[in-house]
Write an enzyme that holds these catalytic residues in place. Structure first.
Site, PDB file in Angstrom:
ATOM      1  CG  ASP A 201      -1.769   1.221   1.341  1.00 35.39           C
ATOM      2  OD1 ASP A 201      -2.736   1.344   0.581  1.00 35.39           O
ATOM      3  OD2 ASP A 201      -1.446   2.098   2.167  1.00 35.39           O
ATOM      4  CE  LYS A 205      -1.891   4.987   1.235  1.00 32.45           C
ATOM      5  NZ  LYS A 205      -1.920   4.564   2.646  1.00 32.45           N
TER       6      LYS A 205
HETATM    7  N1  HSE Z   1      -4.718   0.966   4.767  1.00 36.69           N
HETATM    8  C1  HSE Z   1      -4.321   2.309   4.536  1.00 36.69           C
HETATM    9  C2  HSE Z   1      -3.434   2.764   5.656  1.00 36.69           C
HETATM   10  C3  HSE Z   1      -5.534   3.184   4.438  1.00 36.69           C
HETATM   11  O1  HSE Z   1      -3.430   2.125   6.720  1.00 36.69           O
HETATM   12  O2  HSE Z   1      -2.706   3.743   5.488  1.00 36.69           O
HETATM   13  C4  HSE Z   1      -5.201   4.620   4.072  1.00 36.69           C
HETATM   14  O3  HSE Z   1      -4.714   4.709   2.761  1.00 36.69           O
END
Ligand code: HSE
Ligand code: NAP
Length: 434
Positions: A201, A205
């Protein structure tokens, strides 16, 4: 007052938060936009499930295509997550001339080039503020606030779940699995929590941030990705003894040969502001060549913080509905995106924290230091834990000066081959962020 109808694809944590924030702030939002934003339809998988928001006045459907086909809906907000059917639905909405807002970083990182091109062809907006760093308006900062600058580097804590886990492990000594469960219950974690824990994740980003910073197409495959799953409470304690905090950091930097993009656990000097960003909070440092370093801090995940970013995009679109002025998706004109080389992690230069488990025999320290010296690696600090008797196992903790990753890889192979070394050496990169 003009009514702008919005359709939500997904009414879970972020979708529910979006409905709640639109309801509680409707007066201020109308004063800011001159229109009334109405969620007229929302699609879900399970029509019988209870929702965190009021659903009176919202037509719920199990068929997301209903939203795309609704001629009255001008803005489609995708909050279902995952690559499909989200991608197909967004493409269909764009082709029908609808503006789209999404919080889906996996989709933008993997398919953003294609999706932005489709939005551009149809002269509509595909906005994604909520995809990075929760409620922090970092896309607006990069696309608008810092446009006078050449961005040199950026570094950020951009996964709330990972930061929450590291903080709880350090402050309360909590077990990894227990804290992850808490993060899931609080709505922070991805549907597949391995995305949070294994750094995927954050890599999504970071890839988007690097494109915004350097004007390059999205290139997710080139992000070096390491998560927090191998970090132990032992490393957290040793790092503290050396004056550092371990954070899961994303770093993007442009240098003469290309750009580096990497996410991994990192030792940061404890006196840096970003080292003290705890819990679900996120922070991004952006270094511009005119403004110098700037820091953006805020809640990185959760229903209403993320809704704040989603609704900011919806409001921007409402304002743009009256004009033809559409910002370029990645902040640079489409035809000006550059094709810069993405550096391999082996060519990146950082300092390192090393934890080496050894048998405490005569000459062990000399053998380790000469393996490092043979690869031109200087030592910044050493911690060696005392042992009760000669020959017992102990940890040697080292901080090194900056070194090219491939030299470190070679030195670690040499150290792991020593008779006195037990198993693999733990290496964590160090960033001074100066
Ligand atoms: N799962 C992601 C986090 C959600 O914990 O940052 C926010 O993008
Ligand atoms: P969530 O709580 O799981 O909600 C997803 C919603 O989409 C649910 O309403 C679900 O329906 C619906 N849905 C899921 N798959 C579907 C499918 N195949 N067909 C139809 N409907 C489907 O997820 P979330 O946490 O709100 O996250 C949504 C998006 O926002 C993701 O892209 C995520 O990465 C991103 N995001 C989340 C956060 C956060 O803090 N949670 C922060 C920033 C960005 P049911 O409710 O009926 O199951």
């Amino acid at each position: 007052m003009n009514v702008v109808k919005v359709g939500l694809l997904g009414l879970g944590t972020v979708g529910g938060g979006t409905v709640n924030v639109l309801a509680k702030n409707s007066e201020d939002i109308s004063r800011r936009t001159g229109c009334q934003i109405v969620v007229s339809k929302a699609s879900v998988r399970d029509l019988r499930r209870s929702r965190i928001c009021e659903t009176d006045g919202i037509e719920l459907t199990a068929n997301p295509q209903d939203i795309i086909d609704d001629a009255e809906i001008q803005i489609v907000v995708e909050l279902m997550g995952g690559e499909e059917p989200a991608k197909t639905l967004i493409l269909a909405a764009l082709k029908q001339g609808k503006h789209v807002v999404t919080a889906n970083k996996a989709l933008i990182a993997n398919h953003g080039n294609e999706l932005f091109a489709e939005a551009s062809r149809n002269n509509v907006v595909l906005a994604y503020e909520a995809a990075i760093a929760g409620g922090i308006p970092i896309v607006k900062v990069m696309r608008e606030g810092l446009t006078a600058n050449r961005i040199e580097w950026l570094a950020g804590i951009i996964n709330g779940t990972a930061n929450f886990i590291l903080t709880e492990m350090r402050d309360k000594g909590s077990a990894f699995a227990d804290v992850l469960k808490q993060a899931q219950d609080l709505g922070y974690a991805e549907a597949d929590p391995r995305y949070d824990v294994e750094g995927i994740d954050a890599a999504h980003k970071l890839c988007i941030l690097a494109s915004l910073a350097f004007g390059v197409s999205l290139n997710f495959e080139k992000v070096y990705t390491e998560g927090i799953s191998k970090i132990t409470p032992l490393d957290v304690t040793y790092a503290e003894e050396l004056g550092y905090r371990i954070k899961h950091l994303g770093v993007a930097r442009k240098n003469a040969t290309g750009i580096e993009m990497r996410v991994h656990p990192t030792l940061i000097p404890e006196k840096r502001l970003i080292a003290n960003v705890d819990g679900v909070m996120n922070a991004v440092v952006v270094k511009g060549n005119a403004v110098g370093p700037t820091l953006y801090y805020g809640t990185g995940a959760g229903a209403e913080a993320t809704a704040s970013a989603v609704i900011a995009d919806v409001i921007d679109i409402c304002r743009q509905l009256e004009s033809a002025n559409i910002l370029p998706a990645l902040g640079f004109l489409d035809e000006q995106l550059q094709d810069l080389e993405s550096l391999s992690i082996e060519d990146v230069e950082t300092a390192f924290y090393l934890r080496i488990s050894v048998q405490d025999t005569t000459g062990v320290m000399a053998a380790i230091t000469s393996a490092l010296a043979n690869n031109s690696i200087s030592i910044e600090a050493i911690l060696q834990k005392e042992v009760a008797e000669q020959g017992a196992n102990t940890d040697v903790i080292l901080l090194t000066d900056s070194v090219i990753e491939k030299s470190m890889t070679q030195a670690l192979q040499d150290i792991e081959a020593l008779d006195s070394t037990n198993g693999s050496v733990i290496r964590i990169r160090v960033e001074s962020l100066q």
